[in-house]
Design an enzyme around this catalytic site. Structure first.
Site, mmCIF file in Angstrom:
data_model
loop_
_atom_site.group_PDB
_atom_site.id
_atom_site.type_symbol
_atom_site.label_atom_id
_atom_site.label_comp_id
_atom_site.label_asym_id
_atom_site.label_seq_id
_atom_site.Cartn_x
_atom_site.Cartn_y
_atom_site.Cartn_z
ATOM 1 C CG ASP A 175 -68.996 -24.277 5.076
ATOM 2 O OD1 ASP A 175 -68.670 -23.170 5.541
ATOM 3 O OD2 ASP A 175 -69.673 -24.404 4.027
ATOM 4 C CE1 TYR A 329 -72.618 -19.636 1.499
ATOM 5 C CE2 TYR A 329 -71.828 -21.002 -0.304
ATOM 6 C CZ TYR A 329 -71.671 -20.473 0.955
ATOM 7 O OH TYR A 329 -70.559 -20.800 1.684
ATOM 8 C CG HIS A 384 -64.567 -22.712 8.177
ATOM 9 N ND1 HIS A 384 -65.790 -22.723 8.807
ATOM 10 C CD2 HIS A 384 -64.823 -23.017 6.872
ATOM 11 C CE1 HIS A 384 -66.742 -23.015 7.933
ATOM 12 N NE2 HIS A 384 -66.183 -23.193 6.753
#
Length: 412
Positions: A175, A329, A384
């Site tokens: 990630d 983010y 993931h």
């Protein structure tokens, strides 16, 4: 930069009582009378059972005892206290290895691989294992100023490895850890000698390379017209059009919110343990590999236990770190960092382990054009979070990459 021993703490009695009260008196939202599975987000029938386990059965002290088997530390890097695990191997041929997670997980993502990698399980390559908590995640202090994106995280973690005395090391990332690891691989290649990732991100072949590599450029242009399945093979890719694309990527909603208004979202995530659990659960459900239809299944895949999931959530809740973690983010969406990282090329040896449940899967030829691929394996199962879902597979892949590095003398 000072280093101090650290121990994962118990939950203070008053905070534990508050958690129990909030879970016991949870107010669940209105839903449609028709069951729509996960299409609207995390449904109550999946969230409520986990809330009840968190309230009645989950034991933080059991998880704490497991985590405190390892050596934890705090290091002050620049002006932030950063938490990390450091598990040196007894094997004289061990390679220093930095493991970096992403969101919405934390250092606990790697809890099942620390000892196998440290000890060289099954006679494989051994590693000196370092697992940090990114600034703003878990037991690391949150960034105090704007601009702490993947580049700053890479700088912090390279400084950590220097302080630990590692003049050569390998970095692995999932990630956000994949992007941070790529920055380390590009900027600090005098120390970082190899890069391994399960989340390789890069840009497509540039149009300027039409003369040097016309086939790749031609296929990219065909993909824009005909779609990825037609050009690169049905079901082999998951290409994100943009960071906040929600028209073609229904998973993009959370990135839009966290990349634009993380403060507003933070009130719900910080104040409501049920809201926090549901926010994280949606990703642990959607981004993992399930043996049955995802829309009809309960929250977690068979490969991730309820206790493992609740330990992730409890770390965020105990440390009040979920709001700070979402700001990563914002920092990257509101700068050129991500595009710069994707456009950059990795020249040091690179290993890729690809899993079918990953939420972004780029064509192999894009990756090969941007990275010095020495090992590439596309596995048939997993998602993931392979350190949790496909532990033995990931450990074996990292060990084989370590052996390759030793045999080719990329690292001493």
């Amino acid at each position: 930069m000072s280093i101090e021993p650290f121990e994962i703490p118990s939950i203070p009695p008053e905070r534990l009582a508050l958690l129990k009260e909030r879970l016991k008196n949870a107010e669940y939202p209105n839903e449609l009378e028709k069951d729509v599975g996960w299409t609207y987000g995390a449904p109550r029938w999946a969230v409520e059972p986990l809330v009840k386990v968190w309230l009645n059965d989950y034991n933080w002290e059991t998880a704490r005892a497991e985590m405190n088997r390892w050596h934890h530390y705090h290091a002050t890097i620049q002006d932030l206290r950063v938490h990390f695990i450091h598990e040196p191997s007894n094997n004289p041929e061990a390679i220093p290895l930095l493991l970096i997670n992403g969101w919405p997980s934390n250092f606990y993502e790697y809890h099942k691989v620390i000892e196998p990698l440290r000890d060289g399980v099954n006679g494989g390559q051994a590693f000196h294992v370092v697992v940090p908590s990114l600034p703003g995640f878990g037991f690391s202090e949150a960034p105090k100023l704007p601009g702490h994106g993947v580049v700053k995280n890479a700088e912090f973690l390279d400084q950590l490895m220097i302080k630990l005395g590692y003049t050569e090391y390998v970095v692995h990332g999932s990630d956000w850890g994949g992007s941070i690891g790529k920055v380390i691989a590009m900027k600090y290649s005098d120390r970082c000698k190899a890069f391994h990732t399960v989340f390789p991100l890069c840009s497509p072949p540039p149009l300027s390379s039409v003369f040097s590599d016309p086939l790749k450029v031609g296929k990219f242009l065909a993909y824009k017209l005909l779609g990825a399945d037609t050009v690169y093979g049905k079901g082999t890719t998951k290409i994100r059009v943009s960071f906040v694309d929600v028209i073609f990527d229904r998973e993009g909603g959370y990135r839009c919110i966290q990349g634009t208004r993380p403060y507003t979202l933070a009130y719900g995530l910080n104040d409501s343990p049920v809201g926090l659990l549901a926010w994280v659960l949606e990703k642990f459900h959607n981004w993992t590999a399930h043996s049955a239809d995802k829309e009809a299944t309960e929250g977690l895949p068979e490969t991730i236990t309820v206790d493992e999931f609740l330990t992730h959530v409890t770390i965020f809740w105990l440390t009040k770190s979920m709001p700070a973690s979402t700001r990563l983010y914002y920092e990257n969406w509101n700068s050129t960092e991500i595009s710069d990282v994707n456009d950059g090329c990795v020249t040091i040896p690179t290993g890729i382990a690809y899993f079918p449940g990953e939420n972004v899967r780029l064509p192999r030829e894009w990756i090969e054009a941007n990275m010095n691929i020495q090992q590439f394996k596309d596995y048939p199962v997993g998602g993931h979070f392979p350190a949790l879902e496909s532990t033995e597979v990931l450990v074996d892949d990292v060990q084989r990459f370590g052996n390759l590095l030793k045999n080719k003398k990329y690292i001493q």
